[in-house]
Structures are given as C-alpha cells and as structure tokens.
Design an enzyme around this catalytic site. Sequence first.
Site, PDB file in Angstrom:
ATOM      1  N   LYS A  54      64.511  92.286  76.628  1.00  0.00           N
ATOM      2  CA  LYS A  54      64.009  90.919  76.797  1.00  0.00           C
ATOM      3  C   LYS A  54      64.217  90.447  78.237  1.00  0.00           C
ATOM      4  O   LYS A  54      63.363  89.791  78.821  1.00  0.00           O
ATOM      5  CB  LYS A  54      64.715  89.975  75.809  1.00  0.00           C
ATOM      6  N   GLN A  98      71.649  86.275  70.315  1.00  0.00           N
ATOM      7  CA  GLN A  98      71.299  87.528  69.636  1.00  0.00           C
ATOM      8  C   GLN A  98      72.084  87.644  68.333  1.00  0.00           C
ATOM      9  O   GLN A  98      73.311  87.551  68.322  1.00  0.00           O
ATOM     10  CB  GLN A  98      71.592  88.718  70.576  1.00  0.00           C
ATOM     11  N   ASP A 121      63.422  81.359  69.306  1.00  0.00           N
ATOM     12  CA  ASP A 121      63.397  82.282  68.164  1.00  0.00           C
ATOM     13  C   ASP A 121      62.695  81.642  66.964  1.00  0.00           C
ATOM     14  O   ASP A 121      62.336  82.331  66.006  1.00  0.00           O
ATOM     15  CB  ASP A 121      64.837  82.629  67.745  1.00  0.00           C
TER      16      ASP A 121
END
Length: 295
Positions: A54, A98, A121
Amino acid sequence: MAARLIDGRLMAADIKAEVRRGAEELLRSRGITPGLAFILVGDDPGSEVYVRSKGKACEELHFRSVTERRPATIAEAELLEMIAGFNADPAIHGILVQLPLPPHIDEQRVIEAIDFRKDVDGFHPVNVGKLVLGLKCLRPCTPAGVLELLARSGNDPGGKHAVVVGRSNIVGKPVCNMLMQKRPGANAAVTIVHTGVKDIAPLVRQADIVVAAMGRPRSITGAMLKPGCVVIDVGMNRIPDPTARNGTRLVGDVDFASAVEVASAITPVPGGVGLMTIAMLMKNTLQAAAGDAGS
Ligand code: NAP
C-alpha cells in the site's frame, strides 16, 4: 469453451492512472496532496507485506504516506491516542489500521475511533450504515473492487441474479449491499449463502454472477455453476505446493480449472480481485482528500 479472463491487473492499473490524474488536478486546483496514515501493530508478516504494497502505491501516485509501527504489546489507549492525532492532522486524509489486532485490543473500538471521513477502509459504522442506505460514503475497498471488475468487464449486474458466498463484514455483506442498490452498476437480485445453508450448490447454480468470498480453497467447482455465469473469486488461500519455490501457492475459493470451462467470464487468483483492493484504497483516499467522503 473456456471463459474470458477478467484481468484485475489491467483494471487496477487503469484505476490507479485515473486516481493519479485526479490527484494532480486536486493539487493544481486546491493545493492538496492526498495523505494516508498506516498503523501496523505487531509483526505479522502478512500485514507487513500488505502495508508495504500500500505504501508503494502511495509512492507511485505521489501521495503522502506515514507508517507508524508499534509492538503487539501496545496499550489500546496509546493506539486510540495515535488515531486521535491523525484525525486532527489536516495533512492526513485516510487512516488505515492494519487488521487483525492483538486480542487485548478491541478492534471495533479502534475502527470507531477513526473519523469516518478518514475511514478509507470503509469499516466505520457510519460508512456501513450509509452504504446500506445508498448514501455517499467511503466504501470498503475489496467489495468496491468487485463491482468495478464487473462494470469494467462489461458484466452489468442490473437485473441479474448474483449469489454471494460468505457473509463477513469486510467482504460478503458489503458486496451484497452494493449489488442490491438501486443505481447503475448494481441493481441485482441478490442471494447470500453461508455455513448456515446446508447445501449451497442448488443456489449457486441459479446465479448469473457468483461472488466467492468464503476463505475455502477451490470449493466452488464448475459442476456447481450455471453455464455462462460470471465468476468473481475473492478468495486468497495459501496451499502447500512442493513444486513452488517457497512450497506454497495462492489459490482462490473457486476451482479455476473446472470453473473456467463453464463460466463465460472469471477472475484469476492471483491477478483478479486482490490488486483491485489497493487501487480502490487509493481511490478512497483521493475521495477523502477532496472532501467528498460524505458529511
Ligand atoms: P471470513 O471472515 O472467514 O468469512 C468467510 C465467510 O464464508 C463466512 O461468512 C462463512 O460463513 C462463509 N463460509 C465459509 N465456508 C463456507 C462454506 N463451506 N459454505 C458456505 N459459506 C462458507 O472471510 P473473509 O474475510 O470474508 O474473506 C473471504 C476470502 O476472501 C478469504 O479467502 C480472504 O483471504 C479473501 N479476501 C481477499 C481480499 C482481497 O483483497 N482479494 C480481501 C479480503 C478477503 P459463516 O458466516 O456461517 O461462518
């Protein structure tokens, strides 16, 4: 006849090119460079790989990115404080924690601590609720990638019967919610199946579109599919493979070899949905930076 391949590599590259152009325009017109903060807790090698790729995408698109690494022993309060700092930072438009987090940390509390306008997200309950209501929001990346793959491959779900296998909060449920919306690029009749359904095969066989998101390697076989259906394989499973250099191989939830003979179009694994997830993350970050993440 073998199915046409839906090439996630190509489509992810197209999306990234569009995002790059959007970011250049945002910088030119309003002096804003999208900024993304990654928080990585613990030393899970899988999470490390995800965060690194990412970060690489941020470099490619000239986004600003910050990565905060903390040991698995971090106190929840410290993590929440870090999130509050990024919430208040005007140079940061997206915050990505994460997952999974260590068991002593309440994952839901962490997700809810993120300003929903920076929740790239798409996991915050405000974004989940808005998605269901059909309102503008930040949409979860992998499900949004599934819809893009369908649209860009010319497989409009409108009026089709889609069967989604799996009901997780990060893939199955949001894919269903997106597919059922009354708008172009969606508007499908949707069935969702899971382990509570004794025999999924007769339902899967009715599908014009199958979205497999169950985390069970090669479970959806060609024999379960309606001839000519479109198959989107979200699954990413590592299985032993003595012929591979590292002794493992990545396979989907669909048995590609048999499905490719029955479907009209199919995503490969790797090279399908996986690459779309990062492209959609970049798209979400641009959306958030442009102040277009809903209010
Ligand atoms: P998950 O949280 O484990 O959920 C799996 C879902 O599948 C559950 O709803 C489960 O039902 C259902 N299921 C499991 N076995 C089944 C069976 N035999 N028949 C019917 N339903 C079954 O998994 P997830 O996080 O959604 O991920 C699913 C897959 O997608 C995994 O392979 C994951 O690695 C992959 N993934 C890929 C990406 C990407 O970027 N490409 C992103 C996220 C996930 P119950 O609810 O009844 O338990």
